[in-house]
Write a protein that holds these residues in place. Structure first.
Motif, PDB file in Angstrom:
ATOM      1  N   PHE A  52       0.793  -1.243   0.000  1.00 40.04           N
ATOM      2  CA  PHE A  52       0.000   0.000   0.000  1.00 40.04           C
ATOM      3  C   PHE A  52       0.822   1.289   0.000  1.00 40.04           C
ATOM      4  O   PHE A  52       0.275   2.349   0.254  1.00 40.04           O
ATOM      5  CB  PHE A  52      -0.935  -0.002   1.219  1.00 40.04           C
ATOM      6  CG  PHE A  52      -2.083  -0.966   1.081  1.00 40.04           C
ATOM      7  CD1 PHE A  52      -3.130  -0.687   0.210  1.00 40.04           C
ATOM      8  CD2 PHE A  52      -2.115  -2.136   1.799  1.00 40.04           C
ATOM      9  CE1 PHE A  52      -4.186  -1.571   0.070  1.00 40.04           C
ATOM     10  CE2 PHE A  52      -3.171  -3.028   1.664  1.00 40.04           C
ATOM     11  CZ  PHE A  52      -4.212  -2.746   0.796  1.00 40.04           C
TER      12      PHE A  52
ATOM     13  N   THR B 122      -0.603   4.356  -1.614  1.00 39.77           N
ATOM     14  CA  THR B 122      -1.790   4.935  -0.968  1.00 39.77           C
ATOM     15  C   THR B 122      -1.418   5.731   0.280  1.00 39.77           C
ATOM     16  O   THR B 122      -2.174   6.596   0.708  1.00 39.77           O
ATOM     17  CB  THR B 122      -2.812   3.839  -0.577  1.00 39.77           C
ATOM     18  OG1 THR B 122      -2.223   2.991   0.413  1.00 39.77           O
ATOM     19  CG2 THR B 122      -3.258   3.025  -1.758  1.00 39.77           C
TER      20      THR B 122
ATOM     21  N   LEU C  88      -0.931   9.076  -0.898  1.00 40.77           N
ATOM     22  CA  LEU C  88      -2.266   9.631  -1.169  1.00 40.77           C
ATOM     23  C   LEU C  88      -2.904  10.108   0.140  1.00 40.77           C
ATOM     24  O   LEU C  88      -3.532  11.171   0.215  1.00 40.77           O
ATOM     25  CB  LEU C  88      -3.132   8.524  -1.788  1.00 40.77           C
ATOM     26  CG  LEU C  88      -4.264   8.938  -2.709  1.00 40.77           C
ATOM     27  CD1 LEU C  88      -3.754   9.773  -3.865  1.00 40.77           C
ATOM     28  CD2 LEU C  88      -4.981   7.695  -3.247  1.00 40.77           C
ATOM     29  N   TYR C  89      -2.708   9.305   1.178  1.00 37.75           N
ATOM     30  CA  TYR C  89      -3.242   9.638   2.506  1.00 37.75           C
ATOM     31  C   TYR C  89      -2.703  10.994   2.961  1.00 37.75           C
ATOM     32  O   TYR C  89      -3.452  11.860   3.421  1.00 37.75           O
ATOM     33  CB  TYR C  89      -2.833   8.523   3.481  1.00 37.75           C
ATOM     34  CG  TYR C  89      -3.409   8.650   4.874  1.00 37.75           C
ATOM     35  CD1 TYR C  89      -4.599   8.029   5.206  1.00 37.75           C
ATOM     36  CD2 TYR C  89      -2.750   9.377   5.858  1.00 37.75           C
ATOM     37  CE1 TYR C  89      -5.125   8.125   6.488  1.00 37.75           C
ATOM     38  CE2 TYR C  89      -3.266   9.482   7.128  1.00 37.75           C
ATOM     39  CZ  TYR C  89      -4.453   8.855   7.446  1.00 37.75           C
ATOM     40  OH  TYR C  89      -4.960   8.956   8.713  1.00 37.75           O
TER      41      TYR C  89
ATOM     42  N   VAL D 117      -9.167   5.755   2.199  1.00 36.35           N
ATOM     43  CA  VAL D 117      -7.821   5.180   2.043  1.00 36.35           C
ATOM     44  C   VAL D 117      -7.516   4.268   3.240  1.00 36.35           C
ATOM     45  O   VAL D 117      -7.075   3.129   3.068  1.00 36.35           O
ATOM     46  CB  VAL D 117      -6.755   6.301   1.930  1.00 36.35           C
ATOM     47  CG1 VAL D 117      -5.351   5.699   1.935  1.00 36.35           C
ATOM     48  CG2 VAL D 117      -6.967   7.109   0.651  1.00 36.35           C
TER      49      VAL D 117
ATOM     50  N   ALA E 229      -9.231   0.997   3.162  1.00 35.51           N
ATOM     51  CA  ALA E 229      -8.641   0.004   2.246  1.00 35.51           C
ATOM     52  C   ALA E 229      -7.641  -0.866   2.997  1.00 35.51           C
ATOM     53  O   ALA E 229      -7.607  -2.085   2.820  1.00 35.51           O
ATOM     54  CB  ALA E 229      -7.963   0.716   1.081  1.00 35.51           C
ATOM     55  N   TRP E 230      -6.845  -0.254   3.858  1.00 35.04           N
ATOM     56  CA  TRP E 230      -5.845  -1.030   4.616  1.00 35.04           C
ATOM     57  C   TRP E 230      -6.539  -1.987   5.586  1.00 35.04           C
ATOM     58  O   TRP E 230      -6.152  -3.143   5.707  1.00 35.04           O
ATOM     59  CB  TRP E 230      -4.928  -0.084   5.422  1.00 35.04           C
ATOM     60  CG  TRP E 230      -4.304   0.998   4.610  1.00 35.04           C
ATOM     61  CD1 TRP E 230      -4.051   0.977   3.266  1.00 35.04           C
ATOM     62  CD2 TRP E 230      -3.852   2.284   5.070  1.00 35.04           C
ATOM     63  NE1 TRP E 230      -3.476   2.163   2.872  1.00 35.04           N
ATOM     64  CE2 TRP E 230      -3.333   2.987   3.961  1.00 35.04           C
ATOM     65  CE3 TRP E 230      -3.828   2.912   6.316  1.00 35.04           C
ATOM     66  CZ2 TRP E 230      -2.814   4.278   4.059  1.00 35.04           C
ATOM     67  CZ3 TRP E 230      -3.301   4.182   6.428  1.00 35.04           C
ATOM     68  CH2 TRP E 230      -2.797   4.862   5.307  1.00 35.04           C
TER      69      TRP E 230
ATOM     70  N   TRP F 155      -5.148  -1.442  -7.164  1.00 33.38           N
ATOM     71  CA  TRP F 155      -6.599  -1.192  -7.119  1.00 33.38           C
ATOM     72  C   TRP F 155      -7.344  -2.435  -6.636  1.00 33.38           C
ATOM     73  O   TRP F 155      -8.320  -2.340  -5.883  1.00 33.38           O
ATOM     74  CB  TRP F 155      -7.101  -0.731  -8.486  1.00 33.38           C
ATOM     75  CG  TRP F 155      -8.596  -0.573  -8.543  1.00 33.38           C
ATOM     76  CD1 TRP F 155      -9.479  -1.249  -9.335  1.00 33.38           C
ATOM     77  CD2 TRP F 155      -9.406   0.334  -7.760  1.00 33.38           C
ATOM     78  NE1 TRP F 155     -10.762  -0.842  -9.097  1.00 33.38           N
ATOM     79  CE2 TRP F 155     -10.756   0.138  -8.133  1.00 33.38           C
ATOM     80  CE3 TRP F 155      -9.114   1.270  -6.773  1.00 33.38           C
ATOM     81  CZ2 TRP F 155     -11.805   0.848  -7.560  1.00 33.38           C
ATOM     82  CZ3 TRP F 155     -10.175   1.982  -6.208  1.00 33.38           C
ATOM     83  CH2 TRP F 155     -11.497   1.771  -6.608  1.00 33.38           C
TER      84      TRP F 155
ATOM     85  N   VAL G 198      -6.989  -2.504  -2.944  1.00 29.42           N
ATOM     86  CA  VAL G 198      -7.820  -1.463  -2.313  1.00 29.42           C
ATOM     87  C   VAL G 198      -9.295  -1.839  -2.400  1.00 29.42           C
ATOM     88  O   VAL G 198     -10.040  -1.793  -1.432  1.00 29.42           O
ATOM     89  CB  VAL G 198      -7.572  -0.092  -3.010  1.00 29.42           C
ATOM     90  CG1 VAL G 198      -8.625   0.927  -2.593  1.00 29.42           C
ATOM     91  CG2 VAL G 198      -6.177   0.423  -2.684  1.00 29.42           C
TER      92      VAL G 198
ATOM     93  N   TRP H 182     -14.382  -3.318   1.117  1.00 28.13           N
ATOM     94  CA  TRP H 182     -14.059  -1.888   1.092  1.00 28.13           C
ATOM     95  C   TRP H 182     -15.309  -1.021   0.950  1.00 28.13           C
ATOM     96  O   TRP H 182     -15.540  -0.107   1.757  1.00 28.13           O
ATOM     97  CB  TRP H 182     -13.069  -1.608  -0.040  1.00 28.13           C
ATOM     98  CG  TRP H 182     -12.500  -0.224  -0.026  1.00 28.13           C
ATOM     99  CD1 TRP H 182     -11.877   0.390   1.025  1.00 28.13           C
ATOM    100  CD2 TRP H 182     -12.487   0.720  -1.098  1.00 28.13           C
ATOM    101  NE1 TRP H 182     -11.465   1.646   0.662  1.00 28.13           N
ATOM    102  CE2 TRP H 182     -11.825   1.888  -0.633  1.00 28.13           C
ATOM    103  CE3 TRP H 182     -12.956   0.703  -2.405  1.00 28.13           C
ATOM    104  CZ2 TRP H 182     -11.623   3.000  -1.432  1.00 28.13           C
ATOM    105  CZ3 TRP H 182     -12.739   1.814  -3.204  1.00 28.13           C
ATOM    106  CH2 TRP H 182     -12.097   2.957  -2.711  1.00 28.13           C
TER     107      TRP H 182
END
Lengths: 184, 599
Positions: free
Chosen positions: B153, B156, B159-160, B207, B210-211, B232, B235, B240
């Motif tokens: 990840f 991401t 992104l976070y 986000v 997703a984890w 993707w 995620v 999710w």
């Protein structure tokens, strides 16, 4: 610190205490299953294999979660006899020739034959049971042998499986009744 | 200087997070240097071992003589989640209130919205601080798990941080510009900043979800946990979307309840009639948002549970039919208490108007139905009995009450409880109104017919599918039952809107004319929400059992066992008390003189 604040705080703590006491005293203190451990079991002969099979059935294999009196999945008390009938059924899609092969096949490919009424909702030909030889359950070949031996004993027929269980990985085969609270 | 402290703390927290994460990206971070560190055990998969999930042993987990690692992570995670829910929820609430204020051209809404974004400022700081704490304990006690998750990840995480920076920028602008952009196009621009703030906040949650959901229903990896390259897929795993929806709705409900508690406390502390009226109105509006969001929450919960079953039958059964089945009895008790408190608050609200008296005779019937539904909902199916008790009863299940423990009965009960709560709301809404349209009696008859038909349909579906159809279809009634409830609520609301368009007032409506005990119903809702969130967080994590990442990465630590419900309840209770104390501190901080940074 005024009186009103204390009243609200006491009220809030009382609610939390009520929920805590309800969870601790009213709810039965059920101990979740022990985590699987890598423990060698020196099972000797057929009896050792059957004993291991019972532990796997009720523990790591998670079989007893569904195959029980609640009726989520068929009971397996007489599976050896039922297996012969199912192999002969026109709805059977597998390749097993004997009851032992049928059980072995069902553990890995549960949809080879789906007992009427126990398929997925809206798809009677697909079994909701997972392949227990992979994924989260992941039984080893020896564990599969032991489960078959246990089911054979349960059905009252001769145990034909000859797997040697000595020193195998019985991850998860420890019974849920083990008292682990003391260790904690 | 003092007014800059929250801002400085946030910057400090951000720097700490960046520092913590930058360490994890260094190749030497897990290289096993020094006596205190450990390397992944030698049982790792052969080829492609770099990306396969590691197989760990007890020695791979750093020991601590100071704290119990899992409890430390649990507490830090729960604190962060509560504060995160607070700071995601309150801005949603604030933007909704600000928008209503613009549409209605009512200053009170704007004042309330501003009051709450001010409260959120300190909460943001504590969210960041608890987030850093959570990150630190995770990396300290579960380094290999974090390394594995980061190997999948990592993009991401960036992104976070991007969303985190955007959210903070939007928050500062939203708060600082509140009083400058007060009218016309400026106000609309201000509202848009608020929407941007919420979008960034929600994106952060997605986000992080997703984890979390990857750990429950891993996707994009092979059977050994080796990442296949499609992030993707990892995620967008099975859980999710349902988790996103469930948490989003729950946050709105939770935000409303927190605001409601603030208003309730200020109501109780008010010394003037004007103040009392303001905080009574604020409490009512917050409660309305909270309960409005609570209504669809069970349906989002159904979806999440259905997806858990779809992903893994074993996990689903562990959740609902295994050792955690009793947890849902506790959940039923708490949600039942929430509904009773919400209804009680609405019934007390009838005293605000003279016309409310017309509806008080109906309260006892609604109370009866809600109480009966509540009792059915928390009736257990399997009883834990002593041998002599089981023999006296003739089995594990009670001959008459046993069927009420099944899911179809509970689904039926919860839908009926929802409908009667809605009825309380409907009575409250029309308490001080007199319809002027000529067809009003027919409209009300249509509402009564829809309501009665909905109840009959819900009962029929529950009884038929639950007790007279094949086992496989036992819970098949839940979707049409939910559809029936939603249809009845929407249809009755639409008719209600037209019946009472241009209605006359039945008497004087007085905000603030509420008994003090009604405010305790709001406190009950907030505390119950908080406690319930903690408990459900426990079960969400616990159904993974002895897996860090279900079926691909085992937890081999000394804490791999699943704690009992009683133990979890104790941890959640301690956490709730600490969190509520911090919330009170935030309220105090934002309420003191000179705390109004926007002026």
């Amino acid at each position: 610190m005024n009186k009103r604040f204390l009243k609200v705080a006491a009220f809030s703590v009382a609610i939390i205490a009520a929920y805590t006491l309800f969870s601790s005293l009213y709810v039965p203190p059920m101990k979740p299953e022990e985590p699987p451990s890598l423990e060698a079991v020196h099972a000797v002969g057929v009896e050792g294999l059957i004993s291991l099979g019972e532990k796997v059935f009720k523990g790591k294999g998670a079989c007893a979660l569904c195959h029980n009196a609640a009726g989520r999945a068929p009971l397996l008390d007489n599976i050896m006899e039922a297996a012969n009938t199912r192999i002969a059924s026109i709805d059977y899609h597998g390749s097993a020739k004997t009851a032992e092969e049928y059980i072995r096949e069902s553990l890995a490919s549960p949809s080879a034959y789906v007992v009427p009424g126990y398929g997925m909702a809206g798809d009677e030909l697909t079994s909701p049971m997972p392949d227990v030889t992979t994924g989260a359950i992941g039984l080893s070949a020896q564990e599969v042998d032991s489960v078959i031996a246990y089911l054979q004993r349960l059905s009252g027929v001769d145990v034909t499986v000859t797997g040697e269980a000595g020193g195998i990985d019985v991850s998860g085969a420890i019974e849920a009744t083990t008292d682990s609270e003391g260790a904690r | 200087m003092r007014k800059h402290i929250p801002g400085l703390l946030r910057v400090f927290a951000l720097l700490l997070v960046i520092l913590a994460c930058s360490q994890t990206f260094l190749p030497s971070a897990f290289a096993g240097e020094g006596a205190g560190s450990s390397v992944i055990s030698g049982e790792a998969a052969p080829a492609g071992a770099e990306s396969s999930a590691p197989r760990l042993t007890k020695d791979d987990y750093p020991a601590s003589s100071v704290v119990r690692p899992r409890v430390a992570v649990w507490m830090a995670a729960q604190m962060h989640l509560w504060f995160a829910a607070f700071v995601l929820a309150v801005p949603i609430f604030v933007v909704i209130i600000e928008a209503i204020g613009i549409v209605k051209k009512d200053e009170r809404y704007d004042r309330m919205a501003y009051e709450f974004i001010r409260v959120s400022m300190t909460a943001y700081t504590l969210t960041a601080v608890t987030g850093v704490l959570f990150t630190v304990v995770l990396f300290a006690f579960y380094p290999h798990l974090m390394k594995y998750l980061l190997s999948i990840f990592k993009p991401t995480v960036f992104l976070y941080f991007l969303f985190f920076i955007l959210e903070n920028a939007a928050l500062i602008l939203y708060f600082r510009l509140w009083k400058r952009l007060k009218t016309g196009a400026g106000k609309i621009a201000h509202l848009c900043i608020g929407i941007a703030l919420n979008l960034a906040g929600t994106a952060i949650m997605f986000v992080a979800n997703a984890w979390v959901t990857f750990m429950m229903s891993p996707a994009g990896v092979d059977i050994k946990g080796a990442f296949q390259g499609d992030i993707w897929a990892a995620v967008h795993n099975n859980l999710w979307n349902p988790m996103n929806l469930h948490r989003f709705i729950a946050n709105i409900a939770y935000g409303g309840s927190i605001v409601g508690s603030y208003a309730a406390y200020r109501f109780l502390s008010s010394t003037t009639e004007e103040e009392k009226a303001h905080y009574d109105w604020m409490g009512y509006t917050a409660n309305l948002v909270s309960i409005g969001a609570l209504l669809p929450l069970p349906f989002a919960g159904y979806w999440l549970t259905a997806e858990i079953y779809a992903y893994s039958q074993q996990m689903g059964i562990t959740l609902m039919g295994g050792v955690f089945a009793w947890l849902f009895i506790i959940q039923a008790v708490i949600i039942g208490a929430l509904f009773l408190a919400a209804n009680y608050y609405l019934w007390c609200g009838l005293s605000r108007s003279e016309g409310g008296r017309r509806y008080t005779p109906y309260i006892k019937y609604i109370a009866f139905m809600v109480a009966v539904s509540f009792i059915v909902w928390f009736t257990p199916h399997t009883l834990i009995l002593k041998p002599w008790e089981a023999s006296a009863l003739g089995g594990q299940y009670h001959p008459y009450l046993g069927p009420l423990g099944l899911m179809p009965a509970k689904n039926t009960a919860v839908n009926i409880m929802l409908l009667f709560t809605f009825l309380s709301f409907l009575f409250y809404r029309r308490a001080n109104r007199v319809a002027v349209v000529s067809w009003a009696p027919y409209g009300k008859a249509a509402q009564a017919a829809i309501f009665s038909a909905a109840i009959l349909n819900i009962v029929f579906l529950g009884v038929y599918y639950g007790y007279f159809a094949n086992t496989v279809y036992k819970v098949a009634s839940s979707v049409p039952q939910v559809a029936t409830t939603l249809f009845a609520i929407i249809a009755c609301l639409v008719i209600e809107f037209f019946i009472y368009r241009g209605a006359k007032e039945a008497g004087v409506y007085r905000w603030g004319r509420m008994p003090e005990r009604s405010q305790y119903a709001i406190f009950l809702i907030t505390v119950s929400f908080t406690w319930l969130m903690g408990l459900m967080g426990y079960v969400r994590a616990a159904i993974r059992q002895h897996w860090h990442v279900f079926s691909v990465m085992r937890d081999a630590s000394a804490d791999a066992f699943t704690p009992t419900i009683g133990y979890a309840a104790n941890v959640v209770s301690v956490g709730t008390i600490i969190f509520m104390a911090l919330v009170v501190f935030i309220f105090w901080l934002s309420g003191r003189k000179g705390a109004d940074f926007g002026e």
